[in-house]
Design a protein around this motif. Sequence first.
Motif, PDB file in Angstrom:
ATOM      1  N   ILE A 106      -3.311  -0.285  -6.171  1.00  0.00           N
ATOM      2  CA  ILE A 106      -2.029   0.310  -5.778  1.00  0.00           C
ATOM      3  C   ILE A 106      -1.320   0.894  -6.995  1.00  0.00           C
ATOM      4  O   ILE A 106      -0.669   1.938  -6.919  1.00  0.00           O
ATOM      5  CB  ILE A 106      -1.140  -0.726  -5.063  1.00  0.00           C
ATOM      6  N   ASP A 107      -1.465   0.235  -8.144  1.00  0.00           N
ATOM      7  CA  ASP A 107      -0.830   0.738  -9.362  1.00  0.00           C
ATOM      8  C   ASP A 107      -1.368   2.113  -9.769  1.00  0.00           C
ATOM      9  O   ASP A 107      -0.651   2.893 -10.410  1.00  0.00           O
ATOM     10  CB  ASP A 107      -1.007  -0.255 -10.510  1.00  0.00           C
ATOM     11  N   GLU A 108      -2.621   2.412  -9.428  1.00  0.00           N
ATOM     12  CA  GLU A 108      -3.137   3.758  -9.697  1.00  0.00           C
ATOM     13  C   GLU A 108      -2.314   4.801  -8.935  1.00  0.00           C
ATOM     14  O   GLU A 108      -1.945   5.848  -9.481  1.00  0.00           O
ATOM     15  CB  GLU A 108      -4.611   3.851  -9.300  1.00  0.00           C
ATOM     16  N   THR A 148       0.819  -1.215   0.000  1.00  0.00           N
ATOM     17  CA  THR A 148       0.000   0.000   0.000  1.00  0.00           C
ATOM     18  C   THR A 148       0.852   1.263   0.000  1.00  0.00           C
ATOM     19  O   THR A 148       0.480   2.270  -0.623  1.00  0.00           O
ATOM     20  CB  THR A 148      -0.919   0.000   1.243  1.00  0.00           C
ATOM     21  N   TRP A 149       2.014   1.229   0.684  1.00  0.00           N
ATOM     22  CA  TRP A 149       2.819   2.443   0.853  1.00  0.00           C
ATOM     23  C   TRP A 149       4.001   2.519  -0.110  1.00  0.00           C
ATOM     24  O   TRP A 149       4.792   3.458  -0.029  1.00  0.00           O
ATOM     25  CB  TRP A 149       3.311   2.536   2.297  1.00  0.00           C
ATOM     26  N   LEU A 150       4.108   1.578  -1.033  1.00  0.00           N
ATOM     27  CA  LEU A 150       5.196   1.658  -2.002  1.00  0.00           C
ATOM     28  C   LEU A 150       5.119   2.929  -2.857  1.00  0.00           C
ATOM     29  O   LEU A 150       6.153   3.543  -3.139  1.00  0.00           O
ATOM     30  CB  LEU A 150       5.222   0.405  -2.875  1.00  0.00           C
ATOM     31  N   PRO A 151       3.920   3.370  -3.289  1.00  0.00           N
ATOM     32  CA  PRO A 151       3.876   4.646  -4.020  1.00  0.00           C
ATOM     33  C   PRO A 151       4.388   5.828  -3.205  1.00  0.00           C
ATOM     34  O   PRO A 151       4.992   6.755  -3.754  1.00  0.00           O
ATOM     35  CB  PRO A 151       2.384   4.797  -4.360  1.00  0.00           C
ATOM     36  N   HIS A 152       4.185   5.805  -1.897  1.00  0.00           N
ATOM     37  CA  HIS A 152       4.668   6.882  -1.036  1.00  0.00           C
ATOM     38  C   HIS A 152       6.204   6.885  -1.010  1.00  0.00           C
ATOM     39  O   HIS A 152       6.837   7.951  -1.074  1.00  0.00           O
ATOM     40  CB  HIS A 152       4.110   6.709   0.373  1.00  0.00           C
ATOM     41  N   LEU A 153       6.796   5.686  -0.910  1.00  0.00           N
ATOM     42  CA  LEU A 153       8.252   5.584  -0.944  1.00  0.00           C
ATOM     43  C   LEU A 153       8.798   6.053  -2.290  1.00  0.00           C
ATOM     44  O   LEU A 153       9.839   6.717  -2.356  1.00  0.00           O
ATOM     45  CB  LEU A 153       8.683   4.144  -0.671  1.00  0.00           C
ATOM     46  N   LEU A 154       8.091   5.723  -3.360  1.00  0.00           N
ATOM     47  CA  LEU A 154       8.528   6.168  -4.683  1.00  0.00           C
ATOM     48  C   LEU A 154       8.455   7.688  -4.799  1.00  0.00           C
ATOM     49  O   LEU A 154       9.373   8.321  -5.334  1.00  0.00           O
ATOM     50  CB  LEU A 154       7.676   5.514  -5.765  1.00  0.00           C
ATOM     51  N   ALA A 155       7.383   8.283  -4.306  1.00  0.00           N
ATOM     52  CA  ALA A 155       7.247   9.743  -4.373  1.00  0.00           C
ATOM     53  C   ALA A 155       8.366  10.435  -3.606  1.00  0.00           C
ATOM     54  O   ALA A 155       8.963  11.405  -4.086  1.00  0.00           O
ATOM     55  CB  ALA A 155       5.891  10.166  -3.827  1.00  0.00           C
ATOM     56  N   LEU A 156       8.684   9.929  -2.412  1.00  0.00           N
ATOM     57  CA  LEU A 156       9.756  10.517  -1.619  1.00  0.00           C
ATOM     58  C   LEU A 156      11.115  10.360  -2.301  1.00  0.00           C
ATOM     59  O   LEU A 156      11.970  11.245  -2.219  1.00  0.00           O
ATOM     60  CB  LEU A 156       9.805   9.860  -0.240  1.00  0.00           C
ATOM     61  N   SER A 157      11.323   9.241  -2.973  1.00  0.00           N
ATOM     62  CA  SER A 157      12.623   8.971  -3.596  1.00  0.00           C
ATOM     63  C   SER A 157      12.694   9.464  -5.035  1.00  0.00           C
ATOM     64  O   SER A 157      13.775   9.411  -5.640  1.00  0.00           O
ATOM     65  CB  SER A 157      12.920   7.464  -3.567  1.00  0.00           C
ATOM     66  N   SER A 158      11.597   9.927  -5.598  1.00  0.00           N
ATOM     67  CA  SER A 158      11.567  10.284  -7.027  1.00  0.00           C
ATOM     68  C   SER A 158      12.729  11.221  -7.364  1.00  0.00           C
ATOM     69  O   SER A 158      12.886  12.276  -6.777  1.00  0.00           O
ATOM     70  CB  SER A 158      10.223  10.912  -7.397  1.00  0.00           C
ATOM     71  N   ASN A 159      13.550  10.787  -8.325  1.00  0.00           N
ATOM     72  CA  ASN A 159      14.801  11.502  -8.568  1.00  0.00           C
ATOM     73  C   ASN A 159      15.322  11.218  -9.975  1.00  0.00           C
ATOM     74  O   ASN A 159      16.515  11.056 -10.185  1.00  0.00           O
ATOM     75  CB  ASN A 159      15.846  11.079  -7.518  1.00  0.00           C
TER      76      ASN A 159
END
Length: 377
Positions: free
Chosen positions: A275-277, A149-160
């Motif tokens: 979650i993919d959304e 569920t929180w993988l998109p949140h980790l991706l947003a924080l790490s987006s680089n």
Amino acid sequence: MSSARFTLGIEEEFQLIEQDSGDLCSCFQSILEKSSPDLEDNIKPELLQSTVEMISDVCPDIAEARKELHSRRARLLRLVESEGKGLISSGTHPTAHWQDQERTENERYDEMEQEYQDVGRSLLIFGMHVHVGVEDKEQAILLMNQLRTWLPHLLALSSNSPFWSGRDTGIKSYRSVVWKRFPRSGMPDTFASWRDFEYYVKTLVDLQCIDNGKKIWWDIRPHPFFDTLEFRICDMPGTFEDTMALAALCQALVAKLSWLHKHNMEVRSLSRDLIDENKWRAMRYGLDAEVLDFAQRRQVGMRDSIHQLLDFVEDVVDDLGSHREMKHLRLMLEPGQGSGADRQLAIYRESGGDMHKVIKFLNQQAREGILRDEPIH
């Protein structure tokens, strides 16, 4: 709760560049040959010679991980810079083309090129993987189902990784776009048990699709050989502090869900499609995304959703000793701050689209707090 239960291992993929031009340099082998024995054991090649992967030991807590990664990054930087090279810490290189890169000569990589052709050759991308110790394999599957569920949140924080081949892609994590083409990548389904997961892996091995579970490259997976859950969704973060903060959040999530499991509670596991959304929104917009709250059937700003996530894990942070890292994540959410992608784009716009200034900035970020004479606590 003992933090020793949630050991940490961190894998970082750095880019090797020419110090003067900022161009990628296919020079890993020469760097390896000149490394000291204490560093040689912890740096490894990747598919392309312009990548150096640095692998930590198993660390009992975030404090030990901080000391070890800082020391090793400093040694790597000194070695690389003594050769007239530099490091970049980012999910993609702003201007490089994959066709110009030299591949590492290795039987495993020979097989990958034969199997995946240009899908494999074009993987000029760089990520960070975080292993968190989970000894019980059945529990690892239950936790993985919920952690998705929180993988998109980790991706947003790490987006680089907003740039690709000299272009502003309009995507905050273009690395995720490139990686999405690879088989057995992306968001995993839920599994009812460890036995079901083992059956899936065995089926692929028996049918000669793969030779072992390491060729399942999901955004999160139970590691096939270690007693860990491996978070694989993150772009390579821009700074050392970003890296430590993201690793600490992965650890805190595992610790919190483990505590809930011990007390016969769990978080609802969402379907992969839902979650993919949110993953797409994180890829496209990073911290500026509107994330979907499926429980309350509403949209909420990604920053607000991450604040809620940090509140959710707050009661395990004392035991884990990661207040510093959680504070860093909250600072990233403040106005005028942001992820690595936001910082890159700010430099790009301020300079009128000068990619060389972006590359110089990335090199400075990789060195930030590492080669200055300041203590690490």
